[in-house]
Design a protein around this motif. Structure first.
Motif, PDB file in Angstrom:
ATOM      1  N   CYS A  68       0.838  -1.197   0.000  1.00 58.09           N
ATOM      2  CA  CYS A  68       0.000   0.000   0.000  1.00 58.09           C
ATOM      3  C   CYS A  68       0.875   1.250   0.000  1.00 58.09           C
ATOM      4  O   CYS A  68       1.085   1.874   1.035  1.00 58.09           O
ATOM      5  CB  CYS A  68      -0.933  -0.011   1.207  1.00 58.09           C
ATOM      6  N   PRO A  69       1.395   1.607  -1.180  1.00 57.89           N
ATOM      7  CA  PRO A  69       2.181   2.835  -1.259  1.00 57.89           C
ATOM      8  C   PRO A  69       1.244   4.048  -1.278  1.00 57.89           C
ATOM      9  O   PRO A  69       0.183   4.006  -1.892  1.00 57.89           O
ATOM     10  CB  PRO A  69       2.920   2.692  -2.587  1.00 57.89           C
ATOM     11  N   HIS A  70       1.617   5.095  -0.570  1.00 60.37           N
ATOM     12  CA  HIS A  70       0.816   6.316  -0.549  1.00 60.37           C
ATOM     13  C   HIS A  70       1.474   7.353  -1.444  1.00 60.37           C
ATOM     14  O   HIS A  70       2.660   7.631  -1.312  1.00 60.37           O
ATOM     15  CB  HIS A  70       0.691   6.852   0.885  1.00 60.37           C
ATOM     16  N   ARG A 115      10.252   8.514  -5.846  1.00 59.03           N
ATOM     17  CA  ARG A 115       9.463   8.642  -4.613  1.00 59.03           C
ATOM     18  C   ARG A 115       8.788   7.329  -4.232  1.00 59.03           C
ATOM     19  O   ARG A 115       7.982   7.306  -3.298  1.00 59.03           O
ATOM     20  CB  ARG A 115       8.424   9.745  -4.783  1.00 59.03           C
ATOM     21  N   ASN A 116       9.103   6.269  -4.936  1.00 46.77           N
ATOM     22  CA  ASN A 116       8.553   4.950  -4.622  1.00 46.77           C
ATOM     23  C   ASN A 116       8.910   4.589  -3.183  1.00 46.77           C
ATOM     24  O   ASN A 116      10.077   4.412  -2.862  1.00 46.77           O
ATOM     25  CB  ASN A 116       9.123   3.916  -5.600  1.00 46.77           C
ATOM     26  N   PRO A 117       7.917   4.440  -2.298  1.00 48.56           N
ATOM     27  CA  PRO A 117       8.231   4.153  -0.903  1.00 48.56           C
ATOM     28  C   PRO A 117       8.500   2.674  -0.609  1.00 48.56           C
ATOM     29  O   PRO A 117       8.909   2.335   0.499  1.00 48.56           O
ATOM     30  CB  PRO A 117       6.979   4.632  -0.166  1.00 48.56           C
ATOM     31  N   ILE A 118       8.252   1.812  -1.588  1.00 55.50           N
ATOM     32  CA  ILE A 118       8.390   0.369  -1.331  1.00 55.50           C
ATOM     33  C   ILE A 118       9.370  -0.222  -2.343  1.00 55.50           C
ATOM     34  O   ILE A 118       9.058  -1.149  -3.092  1.00 55.50           O
ATOM     35  CB  ILE A 118       7.017  -0.348  -1.372  1.00 55.50           C
ATOM     36  N   SER A 119      10.575   0.337  -2.363  1.00 59.45           N
ATOM     37  CA  SER A 119      11.571  -0.148  -3.322  1.00 59.45           C
ATOM     38  C   SER A 119      11.842  -1.632  -3.117  1.00 59.45           C
ATOM     39  O   SER A 119      11.566  -2.179  -2.055  1.00 59.45           O
ATOM     40  CB  SER A 119      12.857   0.676  -3.213  1.00 59.45           C
ATOM     41  N   PRO A 123       9.646  -2.717  -8.029  1.00 61.02           N
ATOM     42  CA  PRO A 123      11.022  -2.716  -8.536  1.00 61.02           C
ATOM     43  C   PRO A 123      11.446  -1.490  -9.352  1.00 61.02           C
ATOM     44  O   PRO A 123      11.715  -1.572 -10.550  1.00 61.02           O
ATOM     45  CB  PRO A 123      11.072  -3.990  -9.376  1.00 61.02           C
ATOM     46  N   CYS A 124      11.570  -0.370  -8.686  1.00 64.74           N
ATOM     47  CA  CYS A 124      12.015   0.852  -9.364  1.00 64.74           C
ATOM     48  C   CYS A 124      13.473   0.757  -9.816  1.00 64.74           C
ATOM     49  O   CYS A 124      13.897   1.505 -10.698  1.00 64.74           O
ATOM     50  CB  CYS A 124      11.808   2.070  -8.467  1.00 64.74           C
TER      51      CYS A 124
END
Length: 164
Positions: A68-70, A115-119, A123-124
């Motif tokens: 659940c990325p915000h 800004r991906n909070p769940i690297s 998979p950024c």
């Protein structure tokens, strides 16, 4: 309340945070304020840690976790597309911009990617600059290089061919 656990990996110290019933953050080192979470294990965090270890050992290629990325609507759209990039594959920011339907928005896509909070779970690290140039990454470009090397996806520099 947000809980987090930490793992020592070849990438250094990696934290995984949960809020409610979903993973909300993966972070490197001490990049998050200590008051942002309670260091506490949960079944979901243990499962996320198990899957991350398997990935880092090279035995897992996909993750099966509630995430659940915000972020803004645009960021969430980019992050959803990142999850579709297969293991061992890289794409450029320009390609990702075209996937989002905004071919001239490579820079905006790059900002959303950053800004991906769940690297790792999102998979950024699989997005690279034009001609395979490694651009920024939350854990640093050396960490990005290690992840791409793990996946066998380090882009070739122009003029250099893989040895057969």
């Amino acid at each position: 309340m947000k809980q987090a656990i930490f793992l020592d990996t070849f990438l250094g110290r990696v934290g995984i945070a949960q809020e409610g019933e979903a993973i909300t953050h993966v972070f490197f080192g001490n990049s998050v304020r200590p008051d942002a979470f309670v260091e506490e294990s949960t079944p979901l965090l243990e499962e996320a840690a198990r899957q991350l270890r398997e990935y880092l050992e090279g035995t897992r290629k996909e993750f099966d976790l509630p995430l659940c990325p915000h972020g803004t609507e645009f960021q969430c759209q980019v992050w959803q597309l990142l999850r579709q990039i297969p293991y061992g594959t890289t794409i450029t920011y320009g390609q990702l911009a075209r996937m989002v339907g905004k071919p001239g928005a490579a820079r905006a896509v790059g900002q959303a990617n950053g800004r991906n909070p769940i690297s790792i779970f999102i998979p950024c690290h699989r997005v690279v600059g034009a001609a395979g140039v490694l651009r920024g990454y939350a854990g640093g470009t050396e960490q990005k290089k290690k992840l791409l090397h793990l996946e066998g996806a380090l882009p070739q520099k122009p003029g250099k061919e893989k040895k057969k």
